[in-house]
Design a protein around this motif. Structure first.
Motif, PDB file in Angstrom:
ATOM      1  N   UNK A  13       7.553  66.969  13.511  1.00  0.00           N
ATOM      2  CA  UNK A  13       6.638  68.086  13.084  1.00  0.00           C
ATOM      3  C   UNK A  13       5.338  68.038  13.820  1.00  0.00           C
ATOM      4  N   UNK A  14       4.936  67.112  14.099  1.00  0.00           N
ATOM      5  CA  UNK A  14       3.541  67.226  14.768  1.00  0.00           C
ATOM      6  C   UNK A  14       3.629  67.539  16.326  1.00  0.00           C
ATOM      7  N   UNK A  15       4.788  67.895  16.750  1.00  0.00           N
ATOM      8  CA  UNK A  15       5.056  68.236  18.033  1.00  0.00           C
ATOM      9  C   UNK A  15       5.442  70.010  18.042  1.00  0.00           C
ATOM     10  N   UNK A  16       5.125  70.658  17.204  1.00  0.00           N
ATOM     11  CA  UNK A  16       5.400  72.125  17.114  1.00  0.00           C
ATOM     12  C   UNK A  16       6.512  72.502  16.390  1.00  0.00           C
ATOM     13  N   UNK A  17       7.111  71.438  15.537  1.00  0.00           N
ATOM     14  CA  UNK A  17       8.140  71.855  14.628  1.00  0.00           C
ATOM     15  C   UNK A  17       9.131  70.883  14.560  1.00  0.00           C
ATOM     16  N   UNK A  18       9.824  71.049  13.409  1.00  0.00           N
ATOM     17  CA  UNK A  18      10.817  69.776  13.046  1.00  0.00           C
ATOM     18  C   UNK A  18      11.953  69.751  13.906  1.00  0.00           C
ATOM     19  N   UNK A  19      12.458  68.608  14.569  1.00  0.00           N
ATOM     20  CA  UNK A  19      13.656  68.862  15.415  1.00  0.00           C
ATOM     21  C   UNK A  19      14.958  68.044  14.465  1.00  0.00           C
ATOM     22  N   UNK A  20      16.096  68.652  14.645  1.00  0.00           N
ATOM     23  CA  UNK A  20      17.359  67.918  13.990  1.00  0.00           C
ATOM     24  C   UNK A  20      18.117  67.727  14.953  1.00  0.00           C
ATOM     25  N   UNK A  21      18.675  66.293  15.245  1.00  0.00           N
ATOM     26  CA  UNK A  21      19.352  65.889  16.054  1.00  0.00           C
ATOM     27  C   UNK A  21      20.546  65.140  15.514  1.00  0.00           C
ATOM     28  N   UNK A  22      20.844  65.759  14.527  1.00  0.00           N
ATOM     29  CA  UNK A  22      22.055  65.094  13.629  1.00  0.00           C
ATOM     30  C   UNK A  22      23.485  65.835  14.369  1.00  0.00           C
ATOM     31  N   UNK A  23      23.374  67.133  14.812  1.00  0.00           N
ATOM     32  CA  UNK A  23      24.337  68.000  15.405  1.00  0.00           C
ATOM     33  C   UNK A  23      24.344  68.055  16.866  1.00  0.00           C
ATOM     34  N   UNK A  24      25.346  67.159  17.656  1.00  0.00           N
ATOM     35  CA  UNK A  24      25.325  66.871  18.979  1.00  0.00           C
ATOM     36  C   UNK A  24      25.253  68.213  19.780  1.00  0.00           C
ATOM     37  N   UNK A  25      26.076  69.310  19.319  1.00  0.00           N
ATOM     38  CA  UNK A  25      26.259  70.402  20.056  1.00  0.00           C
ATOM     39  C   UNK A  25      25.526  71.525  19.745  1.00  0.00           C
ATOM     40  N   UNK A  26      24.398  71.270  19.221  1.00  0.00           N
ATOM     41  CA  UNK A  26      23.351  72.354  18.880  1.00  0.00           C
ATOM     42  C   UNK A  26      21.940  71.919  19.507  1.00  0.00           C
ATOM     43  N   UNK A  27      21.191  72.820  19.708  1.00  0.00           N
ATOM     44  CA  UNK A  27      19.818  72.528  20.002  1.00  0.00           C
ATOM     45  C   UNK A  27      19.159  71.893  18.876  1.00  0.00           C
ATOM     46  N   UNK A  28      18.157  70.858  18.992  1.00  0.00           N
ATOM     47  CA  UNK A  28      17.474  70.277  18.090  1.00  0.00           C
ATOM     48  C   UNK A  28      16.585  71.321  17.411  1.00  0.00           C
ATOM     49  N   UNK A  29      16.051  72.165  18.253  1.00  0.00           N
ATOM     50  CA  UNK A  29      15.189  72.974  17.741  1.00  0.00           C
ATOM     51  C   UNK A  29      15.154  74.315  18.520  1.00  0.00           C
ATOM     52  N   UNK A  30      15.053  75.654  17.869  1.00  0.00           N
ATOM     53  CA  UNK A  30      14.988  76.811  18.645  1.00  0.00           C
ATOM     54  C   UNK A  30      13.536  77.407  18.747  1.00  0.00           C
ATOM     55  N   UNK A  56      15.123  87.006  19.868  1.00  0.00           N
ATOM     56  CA  UNK A  56      16.505  86.780  20.609  1.00  0.00           C
ATOM     57  C   UNK A  56      17.173  85.317  20.365  1.00  0.00           C
ATOM     58  N   UNK A  57      16.447  84.431  19.869  1.00  0.00           N
ATOM     59  CA  UNK A  57      17.002  83.136  19.485  1.00  0.00           C
ATOM     60  C   UNK A  57      17.906  83.154  18.179  1.00  0.00           C
ATOM     61  N   UNK A  58      17.547  84.208  17.472  1.00  0.00           N
ATOM     62  CA  UNK A  58      18.169  84.212  16.020  1.00  0.00           C
ATOM     63  C   UNK A  58      19.638  84.529  16.290  1.00  0.00           C
ATOM     64  N   UNK A  59      19.936  85.219  17.552  1.00  0.00           N
ATOM     65  CA  UNK A  59      21.330  85.643  17.533  1.00  0.00           C
ATOM     66  C   UNK A  59      21.937  84.715  18.829  1.00  0.00           C
ATOM     67  N   UNK A  60      21.279  83.713  19.207  1.00  0.00           N
ATOM     68  CA  UNK A  60      21.854  82.893  20.120  1.00  0.00           C
ATOM     69  C   UNK A  60      23.154  81.980  19.760  1.00  0.00           C
ATOM     70  N   UNK A  61      24.042  82.116  20.608  1.00  0.00           N
ATOM     71  CA  UNK A  61      25.185  81.117  20.291  1.00  0.00           C
ATOM     72  C   UNK A  61      25.375  80.154  21.277  1.00  0.00           C
ATOM     73  N   UNK A  62      25.531  78.954  20.838  1.00  0.00           N
ATOM     74  CA  UNK A  62      25.288  77.889  21.722  1.00  0.00           C
ATOM     75  C   UNK A  62      26.732  77.724  22.477  1.00  0.00           C
ATOM     76  N   UNK A  63      26.693  77.734  24.029  1.00  0.00           N
ATOM     77  CA  UNK A  63      28.063  77.515  24.806  1.00  0.00           C
ATOM     78  C   UNK A  63      28.837  76.594  24.377  1.00  0.00           C
TER      79      UNK A  63
END
Length: 65
Positions: A13-30, A56-63
């Motif tokens: 959170x102190x680095x600009x936003x919360x990152x979630x690393x629990x799902x390996x095939x999605x970005x931790x943050x957008x 744009x990121x709201x419609x982003x689909x992870x390849x």
């Protein structure tokens, strides 16, 4: 180590936003933020624009694959 890393769902959170690393095939943050140089700041930079998501990121689909 990988299991410990992927168990983090509210890191940075102190680095600009919360990152979630629990799902390996999605970005931790957008979200992203803008920093600018500041010679007097600790680390040499300050936040110029707070973290946000672009339209744009709201419609982003992870390849897949």
């Amino acid at each position: 180590m990988v299991t410990a890393h992927r168990s983090q769902n509210a890191w940075g959170q102190e680095y600009g936003g919360t990152m979630d690393f629990t799902v390996f095939d999605k970005p931790a943050s957008l979200r992203s933020y803008v920093a600018k140089p500041d010679k007097d700041a600790l680390g040499g930079a300050v936040v110029f624009k707070d973290a946000s998501e672009s339209d744009l990121v709201k419609e982003y689909q992870v390849p897949v694959g």
